[in-house]
Write a protein that holds these residues in place. Structure first.
Motif, PDB file in Angstrom:
ATOM      1  N   LYS A 153     -86.632 -12.771  81.754  1.00  0.00           N
ATOM      2  CA  LYS A 153     -85.369 -12.062  81.568  1.00  0.00           C
ATOM      3  C   LYS A 153     -85.631 -10.588  81.234  1.00  0.00           C
ATOM      4  O   LYS A 153     -84.978  -9.688  81.753  1.00  0.00           O
ATOM      5  N   MET A 154     -86.619 -10.380  80.357  1.00  0.00           N
ATOM      6  CA  MET A 154     -86.935  -9.002  79.977  1.00  0.00           C
ATOM      7  C   MET A 154     -87.490  -8.216  81.159  1.00  0.00           C
ATOM      8  O   MET A 154     -87.218  -7.038  81.327  1.00  0.00           O
ATOM      9  N   LYS A 157     -84.632  -7.274  83.439  1.00  0.00           N
ATOM     10  CA  LYS A 157     -83.816  -6.186  82.866  1.00  0.00           C
ATOM     11  C   LYS A 157     -84.643  -4.896  82.755  1.00  0.00           C
ATOM     12  O   LYS A 157     -84.211  -3.917  82.154  1.00  0.00           O
ATOM     13  N   LYS A 159     -86.973  -4.396  80.792  1.00  0.00           N
ATOM     14  CA  LYS A 159     -87.280  -4.108  79.385  1.00  0.00           C
ATOM     15  C   LYS A 159     -88.790  -4.090  79.195  1.00  0.00           C
ATOM     16  O   LYS A 159     -89.310  -3.449  78.294  1.00  0.00           O
TER      17      LYS A 159
END
Lengths: 184, 296
Positions: A153-154, A157, A159
């Motif tokens: 997920k990171m 995104k 991130k």
């Protein structure tokens, strides 16, 4: 009445910790404010003030082996609570470093692996590269799959950057590491 | 001392340069609106973070010191991350207190040490801006937004630094000068768990959810963080039932301005703040102005 006698080397241990941390151990009156304020105390094997007591009594091995020194993140909340301005976080730094130098048993090896991964990243890039720190940490802990959904997920995104942000003058960073001596 | 310098040197730190780019971009965009320019310290390095001082104090001082020696002498140095601020400030205190250490590092870096280098936290700059009346026309957009101000460990410091400026109350003051409403709640200075989020996630999860629940129970619509590390931990360790939008301080400041906040910043959040933004009519722009070529 029976009393507890500090062991013979207590004074040396106290002096050593005081010299390295610039904290005054005799100022601690064990009011437990540090332990009450510490957000991590319920997960520690000994409360922060108990670690100070161990030093005062010369119980070096116990102090260096406890989980408290590794679960302390240095947030300084204890120092804000302490009525006598004892620099507890600095004492924890000193005990951790002593534990490493004296090859004491490390009760939270995962925390140490993380610190080593961060310092390693700084030595390589001059800055922290989070993705690589996470990968190295996970490898050292042989735990590749917990948090994998979070990692993905990171990444999605953005991130977690794939490439590190780097210092150009690598040599100057290396020289700082040489100056500081060998790490654990 | 309330005059604002139009050019400051700037230490972003690793988080703002990488995981929290939206923090960096919104900070620059906000200051750009007031014609305050930032010049990054050339070739800055990590301040040492929480790990270095845990295992090697000398290395921690050296890493922070390199940045102090690289900072130009004639400008104040703005630091956005509370962690970096503490580490650089601590290093400065150590060097200012020891001629021996100063000369050791002067020899090593082959340049003079500047005792008087001014290190300013982003919050101090905001106070100056507010005192200079720069926010007086900006009270419309955030009006009534219920904000839980979250400082994390930023307000705490070692006893040797207790004479330094205290940042307590600055989020509340700034938010109210922009029309926002800071709620009172118990966890504003409770630590987010920092690196234990990686090595002992259960501990971090417990702390984070206590904080998030606290904000929800106090009636906040969102949390505003001062530190990029806290922002990340709150987002990644929060259970689905405790989700509440979390903004970097600089993002909320930019939202207080017309057409300054970029949609890209909020796309990077793991807890989607868009429903709240829409409800509050704080719609960010598709394309925000680029500042210093940032936001690729």
């Amino acid at each position: 009445m029976k009393s507890i006698t500090p062991n013979k080397t207590a004074r040396d241990f106290v002096a050593q910790v005081e010299e390295l941390s610039h904290a005054s151990l005799s100022r601690c009156w064990h009011c437990l404010c540090c332990s009450g304020g510490c957000p991590f105390s319920e997960d520690m094997d000994y409360l922060p003030n108990a670690v100070i007591r161990m030093i005062q009594l010369g119980l070096k091995e116990q102090a260096l082996n406890c989980s408290t020194i590794w679960l302390c993140v240095g947030c300084n909340t204890c120092s804000m609570e302490c009525p006598n301005s004892v620099d507890i976080a600095a004492i924890m730094d000193v005990l951790r470093q002593m534990a490493l130098l004296e090859n004491a048993q490390i009760s939270e090896p995962g925390v140490l692996s993380f610190h080593n991964a961060v310092v390693d990243s700084i030595s390589r890039y001059g800055r922290t590269h989070k993705l690589e720190i996470m990968m190295r940490y996970k490898l050292s802990e042989k735990d590749l799959f917990s948090d994998i959904d979070l990692g993905l997920k990171m990444l999605s995104k953005r991130k977690l950057g794939l490439l590190p942000s780097k210092v150009k003058d690598k040599k100057s960073i290396q020289s700082l590491f040489e100056m500081a001596g060998d790490l654990s | 001392m309330n005059q604002i310098e139009s050019q400051l040197s700037y230490f972003p730190g690793c988080s703002l340069a990488t995981t929290a780019k939206e923090n960096n971009a919104s900070l620059k965009s906000f200051l750009n609106h007031f014609d305050i320019g930032l010049t990054e310290i050339n070739d800055w390095n990590c301040c040492g973070s929480s790990s270095t001082h845990s295992v090697n104090s000398k290395l921690a001082l050296s890493l922070a010191a390199r940045n102090l020696f690289l900072a130009p002498a004639n400008q104040s140095l703005l630091i956005a991350c509370p962690g970096c601020f503490l580490h650089l400030r601590h290093a400065r205190m150590e060097l200012n207190g020891s001629k021996e250490k100063q000369s050791k590092y002067e020899k090593h870096f082959d340049r003079p040490y500047n005792q008087n280098l001014e290190l300013i936290h982003f919050f101090e700059l905001l106070v100056k801006m507010s005192k200079n009346g720069l926010f007086k026309d900006l009270t419309g957009r955030l009006k009534g937004l219920k904000i839980a101000p979250y400082y994390g460990c930023m307000l705490a410091r070692p006893p040797s630094m207790n004479q330094e400026k205290n940042h307590y109350g600055l989020i509340e003051k700034t938010m109210s000068s922009l029309g926002g409403e800071s709620i009172q709640w118990p966890y504003l200075s409770s630590c987010c768990g920092t690196f234990l989020s990686v090595s002992r996630p259960k501990i971090a999860q417990k702390l984070v959810n206590r904080i998030m629940k606290g904000a929800i129970n106090s009636g906040a619509e969102c949390i505003v963080t001062a530190c990029a590390m806290c922002h990340l931990n709150l987002e990644i360790r929060c259970k689905p039932e405790n989700r509440l939008p979390i903004f970097h301080f600089s993002e909320l400041l930019s939202l207080a301005l017309e057409k300054k906040a970029s949609r890209n910043w909020f796309n990077r959040h793991l807890i989607n703040p868009k429903p709240l933004l829409e409800q509050r009519k704080l719609i960010p722009c598709q394309k925000a102005a680029k500042v210093n070529g940032f936001f690729k």
